[in-house]
Design an enzyme around this catalytic site. Structure first.
Site, mmCIF file in Angstrom:
data_model
loop_
_atom_site.group_PDB
_atom_site.id
_atom_site.type_symbol
_atom_site.label_atom_id
_atom_site.label_comp_id
_atom_site.label_asym_id
_atom_site.label_seq_id
_atom_site.Cartn_x
_atom_site.Cartn_y
_atom_site.Cartn_z
ATOM 1 N N ASP A 184 0.807 -1.221 0.000
ATOM 2 C CA ASP A 184 0.000 0.000 0.000
ATOM 3 C C ASP A 184 0.842 1.274 0.000
ATOM 4 O OD1 ASP A 184 0.964 -0.418 2.574
ATOM 5 O OD2 ASP A 184 -0.988 -0.871 3.428
ATOM 6 N N ASP A 200 -7.429 -2.493 14.153
ATOM 7 C CA ASP A 200 -8.826 -2.681 13.728
ATOM 8 C C ASP A 200 -8.978 -3.940 12.865
ATOM 9 O OD1 ASP A 200 -7.596 -1.917 11.390
ATOM 10 O OD2 ASP A 200 -8.920 -0.214 10.972
ATOM 11 N N HIS A 208 -7.184 -4.617 10.082
ATOM 12 C CA HIS A 208 -6.895 -4.456 8.654
ATOM 13 C C HIS A 208 -5.641 -5.221 8.244
ATOM 14 C CE1 HIS A 208 -4.459 -0.472 9.364
ATOM 15 N NE2 HIS A 208 -3.661 -1.503 9.395
ATOM 16 N N GLU A 243 -9.538 -1.983 5.176
ATOM 17 C CA GLU A 243 -10.144 -1.622 6.448
ATOM 18 C C GLU A 243 -11.440 -2.406 6.656
ATOM 19 O OE1 GLU A 243 -8.297 -0.067 8.337
ATOM 20 O OE2 GLU A 243 -7.905 2.017 7.827
#
Ligand code: PGA
Length: 241
Positions: free
Chosen positions: A67, A136, A138, A143
Site C-alpha cells: 500500500d 482494527d 486491517h 479496512e
C-alpha cells in the site's frame, strides 16, 4: 494455519527473517509481498544483517508492497516508498527496477490501481506475502467494511488507523486520510502468507482474527482460509489466546 510463539519482538523478527530468507535461498527470483509499519522493522534489520554477511542475495528478487498513502510523494518522509528505501531497499542489492509500490500521487488513481494489479499478475504472482495486522484488523489498508474488496483500490482510512498512524506525523491533521491498497484477493492469491504480530494492543484483534467468524468487518479473518498461512507472534500478542 501454523502458529509460532516467539518470546519477544527480536525473536519474532528473527523467525520471520528466517522464513523470508529461506524463501529467497530456495527461489532466488522470488516475488515478495512486503509490508510497512513498526512490526516488520526488526525483520528487515535482520535480513540486512544477513545480506551484509553474504548469506542472502536479493539481486533476483522482485518486491510488491501492499500500500501507499494518497497524496504523499515518494520522497515524503512518511511515504511508504521512503520507509521501504530507508529501512530495507537501500541496504540490500535488490534491483531498483524490481521494486514496486503503488503511486499515491498518480493523477488517475483508478488507472493506477488497475496498472498495479496488471503488474502483480505480470510478475507471475506473489510467492510469499509478509503482513502485519492493524488494531482494527486491517491487512494492507483493507479496512473493516461490509464486503471484501478483491483488487487494488482506493480506501478511506478508519479513524482508528488515522489515530494509530498519528505517531509518525507531527500533527494528526497531516496524516493522510486515504490510501491505495492491494485487495484481499491479491493477498489471498499469494502462495504463502506470513503474518507477524507483536504487542498487547494486538492481542484481542489477533484472537478474533484467528478464531472468530470470517467477516469483512475484520479483514484479517479471511486468512483462516489460506492454505499456507503462518503467524508468528510474541508472547504479548498471544496473551488473549
Ligand atoms: P504496525 O502496523 O506494524 O505499525 O503496528 C501494522 C499494520 O497496520 O498492518
Amino acid at each position: 494455519m501454523r502458529i509460532y510463539k516467539a518470546a519477544n519482538y527480536n525473536e519474532m523478527s528473527r523467525m520471520a527473517a528466517n522464513i523470508l530468507s529461506a524463501q529467497v535461498i530456495l527461489k532466488p527470483a522470488s516475488v515478495l509481498g512486503l509490508a510497512t509499519g513498526s512490526t516488520p522493522l526488526g525483520t528487515y534489520k535482520q535480513l540486512i544483517e544477513w545480506y551484509e554477511k553474504g548469506d542472502i542475495d536479493f539481486s533476483e528478487v522482485t518486491s510488491i508492497n501492499l500500500d501507499e498513502y494518497i497524496g504523499l510523494s515518494s520522497t515524503h518522509e512518511q511515504s511508504y516508498h521512503h520507509f521501504m528505501h530507508e529501512n530495507f531497499f537501500d541496504h540490500i542489492n535488490i534491483k531498483p527496477g524490481n521494486i514496486h509500490l503503488p503511486d499515491g500521487t498518480a493523477t488517475d488513481l483508478e488507472k493506477e490501481c488497475k496498472d498495479y494489479d496488471a503488474l502483480i499478475s505480470d510478475t507471475g504472482g506473489i510467492d510469499l506475502q509478509l503482513l502485519g495486522i492493524g488494531t482494527d484488523g486491517h491487512i494492507g489498508f483493507n479496512e473493516p467494511s461490509d464486503a471484501f474488496e478483491p483488487l487494488t483500490h482506493v480506501v478511506n482510512l478508519t479513524d482508528s488507523t488515522i489515530k494509530s498512524n498519528t505517531r509518525f506525523f507531527t500533527d494528526e491533521e497531516d496524516v493522510p486520510k486515504s490510501a491505495i491498497t492491494v485487495g484481499i484477493k491479491t493477498i489471498m492469491q499469494a502462495k504463502k502468507i506470513l503474518m507477524i504480530v507483536n504487542g498487547k494492543n494486538k492481542a484481542d484483534i489477533l484472537k478474533e482474527a484467528l478464531y472468530g467468524c470470517i467477516t469483512p468487518a475484520l479483514p484479517a479473518s479471511i486468512l483462516q482460509l489460506h492454505p499456507d498461512f503462518t503467524v508468528i507472534g510474541d508472547e504479548e500478542a498471544f496473551s488473549s489466546l
